[in-house]
Write a protein that holds these residues in place. Structure first.
Motif, PDB file in Angstrom:
ATOM      1  N   CYS A 102      12.688   3.019  33.096  1.00  0.00           N
ATOM      2  CA  CYS A 102      13.000   2.608  31.728  1.00  0.00           C
ATOM      3  C   CYS A 102      12.819   3.710  30.693  1.00  0.00           C
ATOM      4  CB  CYS A 102      12.118   1.417  31.342  1.00  0.00           C
ATOM      5  SG  CYS A 102      10.354   1.830  31.209  1.00  0.00           S
ATOM      6  N   ASP A 103      12.025   4.699  30.978  1.00  0.00           N
ATOM      7  CA  ASP A 103      11.714   5.781  30.022  1.00  0.00           C
ATOM      8  C   ASP A 103      10.998   5.290  28.769  1.00  0.00           C
ATOM      9  OD1 ASP A 103      12.482   8.156  31.277  1.00  0.00           O
ATOM     10  OD2 ASP A 103      14.572   7.910  30.687  1.00  0.00           O
ATOM     11  N   THR A 104      10.517   4.072  28.771  1.00  0.00           N
ATOM     12  CA  THR A 104       9.852   3.524  27.584  1.00  0.00           C
ATOM     13  C   THR A 104       8.482   2.934  27.891  1.00  0.00           C
ATOM     14  OG1 THR A 104      10.955   1.395  27.870  1.00  0.00           O
ATOM     15  CG2 THR A 104      12.029   3.008  26.410  1.00  0.00           C
ATOM     16  N   SER A 105       7.958   3.181  29.072  1.00  0.00           N
ATOM     17  CA  SER A 105       6.625   2.726  29.465  1.00  0.00           C
ATOM     18  C   SER A 105       6.536   1.218  29.670  1.00  0.00           C
ATOM     19  CB  SER A 105       5.589   3.193  28.434  1.00  0.00           C
ATOM     20  OG  SER A 105       4.288   2.956  28.890  1.00  0.00           O
ATOM     21  N   GLN A 106       7.631   0.564  29.927  1.00  0.00           N
ATOM     22  CA  GLN A 106       7.599  -0.885  30.076  1.00  0.00           C
ATOM     23  C   GLN A 106       7.660  -1.367  31.520  1.00  0.00           C
ATOM     24  OE1 GLN A 106      10.280  -2.924  27.399  1.00  0.00           O
ATOM     25  NE2 GLN A 106      10.080  -1.283  25.920  1.00  0.00           N
ATOM     26  N   CYS A 107       8.258  -0.578  32.422  1.00  0.00           N
ATOM     27  CA  CYS A 107       8.510  -1.120  33.759  1.00  0.00           C
ATOM     28  C   CYS A 107       7.441  -0.771  34.793  1.00  0.00           C
ATOM     29  CB  CYS A 107       9.883  -0.687  34.264  1.00  0.00           C
ATOM     30  SG  CYS A 107       9.989   1.026  34.799  1.00  0.00           S
ATOM     31  N   GLY A 108       6.728   0.332  34.629  1.00  0.00           N
ATOM     32  CA  GLY A 108       5.662   0.698  35.560  1.00  0.00           C
ATOM     33  C   GLY A 108       6.116   1.359  36.844  1.00  0.00           C
ATOM     34  N   ALA A 109       7.402   1.643  37.000  1.00  0.00           N
ATOM     35  CA  ALA A 109       7.885   2.275  38.233  1.00  0.00           C
ATOM     36  C   ALA A 109       7.371   3.703  38.387  1.00  0.00           C
ATOM     37  CB  ALA A 109       9.418   2.276  38.265  1.00  0.00           C
ATOM     38  N   CYS A 110       6.879   4.282  37.294  1.00  0.00           N
ATOM     39  CA  CYS A 110       6.458   5.687  37.296  1.00  0.00           C
ATOM     40  C   CYS A 110       4.944   5.874  37.358  1.00  0.00           C
ATOM     41  CB  CYS A 110       7.006   6.377  36.050  1.00  0.00           C
ATOM     42  SG  CYS A 110       6.277   5.736  34.519  1.00  0.00           S
ATOM     43  N   VAL A 111       4.191   4.829  37.679  1.00  0.00           N
ATOM     44  CA  VAL A 111       2.730   4.946  37.656  1.00  0.00           C
ATOM     45  C   VAL A 111       2.243   5.966  38.679  1.00  0.00           C
ATOM     46  CG1 VAL A 111       0.538   3.728  38.035  1.00  0.00           C
ATOM     47  CG2 VAL A 111       2.386   2.612  36.770  1.00  0.00           C
ATOM     48  N   ILE A 112       1.388   6.867  38.199  1.00  0.00           N
ATOM     49  CA  ILE A 112       0.702   7.859  39.023  1.00  0.00           C
ATOM     50  C   ILE A 112      -0.769   7.800  38.640  1.00  0.00           C
ATOM     51  CG2 ILE A 112       2.718   9.374  39.214  1.00  0.00           C
ATOM     52  CD1 ILE A 112       1.394  11.158  37.023  1.00  0.00           C
ATOM     53  N   HIS A 113      -1.599   8.559  39.327  1.00  0.00           N
ATOM     54  CA  HIS A 113      -3.009   8.669  38.944  1.00  0.00           C
ATOM     55  C   HIS A 113      -3.266  10.074  38.437  1.00  0.00           C
ATOM     56  CE1 HIS A 113      -4.243   5.259  41.926  1.00  0.00           C
ATOM     57  NE2 HIS A 113      -3.394   4.850  40.994  1.00  0.00           N
ATOM     58  N   VAL A 114      -3.902  10.171  37.292  1.00  0.00           N
ATOM     59  CA  VAL A 114      -4.304  11.447  36.725  1.00  0.00           C
ATOM     60  C   VAL A 114      -5.821  11.381  36.526  1.00  0.00           C
ATOM     61  CG1 VAL A 114      -4.056  13.067  34.803  1.00  0.00           C
ATOM     62  CG2 VAL A 114      -2.073  11.758  35.597  1.00  0.00           C
ATOM     63  N   ASN A 115      -6.518  12.264  37.234  1.00  0.00           N
ATOM     64  CA  ASN A 115      -7.982  12.255  37.216  1.00  0.00           C
ATOM     65  C   ASN A 115      -8.538  10.860  37.511  1.00  0.00           C
ATOM     66  OD1 ASN A 115      -8.130  15.014  36.658  1.00  0.00           O
ATOM     67  ND2 ASN A 115      -7.952  14.649  34.461  1.00  0.00           N
ATOM     68  N   GLY A 116      -7.894  10.187  38.470  1.00  0.00           N
ATOM     69  CA  GLY A 116      -8.367   8.890  38.935  1.00  0.00           C
ATOM     70  C   GLY A 116      -7.963   7.695  38.104  1.00  0.00           C
ATOM     71  N   GLU A 117      -7.199   7.900  37.053  1.00  0.00           N
ATOM     72  CA  GLU A 117      -6.769   6.803  36.190  1.00  0.00           C
ATOM     73  C   GLU A 117      -5.268   6.581  36.322  1.00  0.00           C
ATOM     74  OE1 GLU A 117      -8.907   4.908  34.364  1.00  0.00           O
ATOM     75  OE2 GLU A 117     -10.517   6.124  35.241  1.00  0.00           O
ATOM     76  N   ALA A 118      -4.857   5.311  36.314  1.00  0.00           N
ATOM     77  CA  ALA A 118      -3.428   4.986  36.365  1.00  0.00           C
ATOM     78  C   ALA A 118      -2.771   5.378  35.048  1.00  0.00           C
ATOM     79  CB  ALA A 118      -3.228   3.502  36.635  1.00  0.00           C
ATOM     80  N   VAL A 119      -1.642   6.092  35.149  1.00  0.00           N
ATOM     81  CA  VAL A 119      -0.914   6.588  33.981  1.00  0.00           C
ATOM     82  C   VAL A 119       0.575   6.365  34.226  1.00  0.00           C
ATOM     83  CG1 VAL A 119      -0.306   8.684  32.700  1.00  0.00           C
ATOM     84  CG2 VAL A 119      -2.647   8.364  33.508  1.00  0.00           C
ATOM     85  N   LYS A 120       1.282   5.964  33.198  1.00  0.00           N
ATOM     86  CA  LYS A 120       2.739   5.887  33.292  1.00  0.00           C
ATOM     87  C   LYS A 120       3.287   7.278  32.998  1.00  0.00           C
ATOM     88  CE  LYS A 120       3.044   0.980  32.531  1.00  0.00           C
ATOM     89  NZ  LYS A 120       3.550  -0.124  31.710  1.00  0.00           N
ATOM     90  N   ALA A 121       3.834   7.910  34.021  1.00  0.00           N
ATOM     91  CA  ALA A 121       4.253   9.307  33.941  1.00  0.00           C
ATOM     92  C   ALA A 121       5.418   9.538  32.990  1.00  0.00           C
ATOM     93  CB  ALA A 121       4.607   9.825  35.337  1.00  0.00           C
ATOM     94  N   CYS A 122       6.147   8.498  32.637  1.00  0.00           N
ATOM     95  CA  CYS A 122       7.282   8.679  31.724  1.00  0.00           C
ATOM     96  C   CYS A 122       6.837   8.856  30.285  1.00  0.00           C
ATOM     97  CB  CYS A 122       8.273   7.521  31.835  1.00  0.00           C
ATOM     98  SG  CYS A 122       7.743   5.984  31.048  1.00  0.00           S
ATOM     99  N   THR A 123       5.561   8.656  30.013  1.00  0.00           N
ATOM    100  CA  THR A 123       5.063   8.796  28.645  1.00  0.00           C
ATOM    101  C   THR A 123       4.000   9.886  28.536  1.00  0.00           C
ATOM    102  OG1 THR A 123       3.413   7.068  28.976  1.00  0.00           O
ATOM    103  CG2 THR A 123       5.540   6.397  28.050  1.00  0.00           C
ATOM    104  N   MET A 124       3.901  10.719  29.553  1.00  0.00           N
ATOM    105  CA  MET A 124       2.917  11.794  29.543  1.00  0.00           C
ATOM    106  C   MET A 124       3.639  13.131  29.679  1.00  0.00           C
ATOM    107  SD  MET A 124      -0.152  12.406  32.246  1.00  0.00           S
ATOM    108  CE  MET A 124      -1.445  13.568  31.872  1.00  0.00           C
ATOM    109  N   PHE A 125       3.284  14.083  28.849  1.00  0.00           N
ATOM    110  CA  PHE A 125       3.841  15.419  28.978  1.00  0.00           C
ATOM    111  C   PHE A 125       3.170  16.131  30.143  1.00  0.00           C
ATOM    112  CE2 PHE A 125       4.527  14.776  24.325  1.00  0.00           C
ATOM    113  CZ  PHE A 125       5.914  14.764  24.366  1.00  0.00           C
ATOM    114  N   ALA A 126       3.936  16.922  30.876  1.00  0.00           N
ATOM    115  CA  ALA A 126       3.383  17.664  32.013  1.00  0.00           C
ATOM    116  C   ALA A 126       2.249  18.578  31.563  1.00  0.00           C
ATOM    117  CB  ALA A 126       4.488  18.470  32.697  1.00  0.00           C
TER     118      ALA A 126
END
Length: 161
Positions: A40-64
């Motif tokens: 979705c590119d808007t942080s609504q669907c959750g298909a992009c969830v990854i873990h960053v430092n052990g926390e779930a993050v939606k990767a479509c809303t985080m800058f590399a």
């Protein structure tokens, strides 16, 4: 352009990235880790969830660049060392917690975060936790069963809704 270095699925990687490069782009295009889906590119669907430092993050809303120095885990890092499915992945397979599979990586990553914080969630807690993940195929019932099974609970009494 900025150089970022992070550990992704146990491997240290360094790449030049544009300041506006999203984690989804960094992972999919830069590292060819295509299991992190863009829905979705808007942080609504959750298909992009990854873990960053052990926390779930939606990767479509985080800058590399925000992950510079971080420990990142993607769906590709959820398998066992021998390449076999991890506990949560196996539970999704055993309990048919997927259909088309598009949302599955995000669901598995969200499930892992939930089970880390709450090793024996109730059915209601699982359903509440998954509010940030959208599945258009399954109706969530078997996803909930899979997550509860991965936690070692008996899923026989889990009712369909």
């Amino acid at each position: 352009m900025a150089k970022v270095t992070m550990t992704v699925n146990g491997k240290t990687v360094s790449k030049e990235v544009a300041g506006n490069a999203l984690m989804t782009d960094f992972l999919r295009d830069g590292l060819r880790l295509t299991g992190t889906h863009v829905g979705c590119d808007t942080s609504q669907c959750g298909a992009c969830v990854i873990h960053v430092n052990g926390e779930a993050v939606k990767a479509c809303t985080m800058f590399a660049a925000e992950a510079d120095g971080a420990e990142v885990k993607t769906i590709e890092g959820m398998a066992n060392a021998d390449g076999s499915l991890g506990v949560i992945q196996q539970a999704f397979q055993d309990h048919h917690g997927l259909q088309c599979g598009f949302c599955t990586p995000g669901m598995v990553m969200s499930a892992a975060a939930l089970l880390k914080d709450n090793p024996k969630p109730t059915e209601a807690e699982v359903r509440d936790y998954l509010e940030g993940n959208i599945c258009r195929c399954t109706g969530y019932h078997n996803i909930v069963k899979a997550i509860m099974a991965a936690s070692g609970q008996d899923v026989t009494p889990v009712a369909a809704e």
